[in-house]
Design an enzyme around this catalytic site. Structure first.
Site: not given
Length: 338
Positions: A27, A29, A31, A181
């Site tokens: 991840g 790319n 945040g 989550y």
């Protein structure tokens, strides 16, 4: 990696060099993952962005290169929701060793309905936890080839108030997106700590560290257009929140320290200094519910069954150890750890 009394205080603005190292950031790319990759790129290491979207990965690499002259950054297509693709993705990296992986990628869904991966797993649990669980299996030979590699798992402060339902890991009976989550991130954190226990039992040189970013808001994050942009209104509106939380650039600091700092040890938990929500990274006590090895063992066994990973053949020493502890499906180099 070893700690010495002469080690200078950690400075998030003056990171140690890591020339010759290779780091994978899932991840990477967007945040927090983007800022982990950007900061690690400034150390001279090769940083590989794991991303489902090649276009977004290319945009992120362009941004990093514009801010870090000479950055050694590249991408690999990585979809944690597709377990069958992970072995091929790791092979496509084309590296002989990996000095660290940051398990950062994640899916967050705010509203129903419940969704599933192509493998039939609840999307957040399947991607955030099971995807990284399976990915570690494929990465372990590369990590074991490095002198002292690190597996850094990005948890969440939201997981502090959650508890796993071991009888409903897939949220089939009671699906609430935010809770699901939080539990998926909690599962990741249990995994990171249990992984280190098993690595230590196997005598591995690989260490597993768990981190969390505290409170990290887009509105407090520096612009990296087109990767990240914010309006003036959003910036001004978020100003009061800066007393309690921080941007995603700062949320990356615990993971970056866990990769680079020789004083960090496997089995530790790192987060922001101020109430676990903001500030420079520091070691904190492992949360009480995370310290329960019986929960971690049950989760490990369930994860092994759900991913379809079988125990690998191992060395005689580790096979003997395995008689006393639960079997698992990850190999450490040429070994099988208990």
């Amino acid at each position: 990696m070893s700690s010495t009394s002469s080690t200078p205080p950690w400075d998030v603005q003056r990171l140690p060099r890591a020339d010759g190292g290779t780091f994978l950031v899932t991840g990477g790319n967007a945040g927090i993952g983007y800022f982990v990759a950007e900061q690690l790129s400034a150390t001279g290491a090769t940083v590989v962005l794991g991303s489902r979207n090649p276009t977004k990965a290319e945009t992120a690499m362009t941004s990093i290169r514009s801010r870090v002259p000479g950055a050694r950054v590249r991408a690999v297509r990585l979809d944690l929701a597709d377990l069958s693709s992970l072995g091929t993705a790791v092979e496509s990296m084309g590296v002989e060793r990996l000095d660290a992986v940051v398990h950062n990628a994640g899916v967050a869904i705010d509203d129903p309905p419940r969704r599933e991966t192509g493998d039939g797993h609840e999307l957040m649990f399947g991607t955030n936890h099971l995807g990284h669980f399976a990915l570690t299996h494929w990465l372990m030979p590369l990590l074991s080839a490095a002198p002292a590699a690190r597996i850094v798992t990005m948890g969440s402060f939201a997981a502090k108030s959650e508890r796993l339902d071991l009888d409903d890991l897939q949220s089939r009976k009671d699906y609430r997106p935010k809770r699901t989550y939080g539990r998926s991130k909690l599962a990741q954190m249990y995994f990171g700590l249990e992984l280190d226990r098993r690595l230590r039992a196997a005598g591995s040189t690989v260490a597993s560290v768990v981190v969390h970013p505290g409170g990290a808001l887009d509105s407090l994050t520096p612009e990296r257009p087109p990767v990240h942009a914010r309006t003036v209104g959003a910036r001004l509106g978020a100003a009061p929140a800066a007393l309690l939380v921080q941007g995603k650039h700062a949320g990356a600091w615990p993971a970056v320290r866990a990769v680079l700092d020789p004083a960090v040890r496997g089995g530790q938990l790192w987060g922001p200094r101020v109430f676990g929500l903001r500030g420079e990274p520091r070691r904190e006590s492992v949360w009480n519910h995370l310290a329960d090895p019986s929960v971690a063992t049950r989760l490990w066994d369930a994860s092994r069954d759900l991913t379809g990973l079988d125990p690998d053949a191992g060395s005689p020493h580790l096979e003997a150890t395995a008689l006393e502890q639960p079997s698992v499906g990850f190999s450490v180099g040429c070994h099988r750890f208990p």
